[in-house]
Design a protein around this motif. Sequence first.
Motif, short mmCIF file in Angstrom:
data_model
loop_
_atom_site.label_atom_id
_atom_site.label_comp_id
_atom_site.label_asym_id
_atom_site.label_seq_id
_atom_site.Cartn_x
_atom_site.Cartn_y
_atom_site.Cartn_z
N ASP A 67 91.65 18.45 28.81
CA ASP A 67 91.65 18.45 27.34
C ASP A 67 92.91 19.15 26.81
OD1 ASP A 67 89.32 17.05 27.22
OD2 ASP A 67 88.05 18.75 26.66
N PHE A 144 88.66 11.70 24.11
CA PHE A 144 89.41 12.79 23.47
C PHE A 144 90.43 12.22 22.49
CE2 PHE A 144 92.72 15.96 23.07
CZ PHE A 144 92.02 17.15 23.01
N TRP A 147 88.72 10.49 19.39
CA TRP A 147 88.33 11.44 18.35
C TRP A 147 89.55 12.05 17.67
CZ3 TRP A 147 83.82 11.32 16.29
CH2 TRP A 147 82.70 10.95 17.04
N LYS A 148 90.63 12.23 18.43
CA LYS A 148 91.85 12.77 17.84
C LYS A 148 92.42 11.82 16.81
CE LYS A 148 96.32 14.84 18.99
NZ LYS A 148 97.25 15.24 20.08
N ARG A 159 86.75 16.81 19.14
CA ARG A 159 87.21 16.00 20.28
C ARG A 159 87.01 16.72 21.60
NH1 ARG A 159 91.58 16.92 17.03
NH2 ARG A 159 93.35 18.14 17.80
N SER A 163 83.87 14.65 23.51
CA SER A 163 84.37 13.92 24.67
C SER A 163 83.81 14.50 25.96
CB SER A 163 85.90 13.96 24.71
OG SER A 163 86.38 15.29 24.86
#
Length: 244
Positions: A67, A144, A147-148, A159, A163
């Motif tokens: 992440d 990730f 969502w970003k 995120r 995620s």
Amino acid sequence: MAQGARTERDALLAYKIYFILGALFICSLVVSNLIFQKFFYWDFFGIYQFEISVGILPYPITFLITDLISEIYGKKKANQVVTAGIFASLFSLLIVYTSAIVPATDWSPVDNALFDKVFGATVVAVLASMMAYLFAQYVDIQLFHFWKKLTKGKHLWIRNNFSTFLSQFLDTLTVLLLLCFFGKIEWERFGALLLSGFLFKVLIAICDTPFLYAGVYYFRKRFNLGIHEDLGRMQTYYQVEEKI
């Protein structure tokens, strides 16, 4: 010249940190496959008693690292670390298999039977972990960045957690299904281990959010990155010259 020198040092530092994060990621992944056969319990303040493998302890670190790399270095660099983890797992499997087939001496503190008892299930564990890991990590990276994009680079906690929750569930489910299928874990323990494993990973994911925020804050301040910028796209004289 001063600006060029500063940019060169920044690029070198960024890649040094990237390699360190990659090393921690690979170490956590390989070690979790080697130690998974020991199970422990943890009484969570009398609310719930976890029964999980010690192999799960270093595993959430891998999701925190991917992440962080996804946020700071971009999707491509995160995928590169995941791919490197696959080759590291295969190589560790080869080492364990070779060590198992060579005969132990009469005076060896660890004889063949003891070695096989500790590492005998490693082949199945690594294969199961690799399949689950490959699936879950790529899902985590894709979600990730989904969502970003959806939040326009804001709300890092969304995120990070959303995620990780799904990818960790898929990882836990896939590993346990394969281990039960190959007879390494009894089927009657499947439900309890799935619940314990998933809840533990969710708890860790929530707890690691402040660390992710701290890491992202440091990188953005140190390298002067905007919300939609990452180091993976940073073009510098140093990168061009050194072919990084």
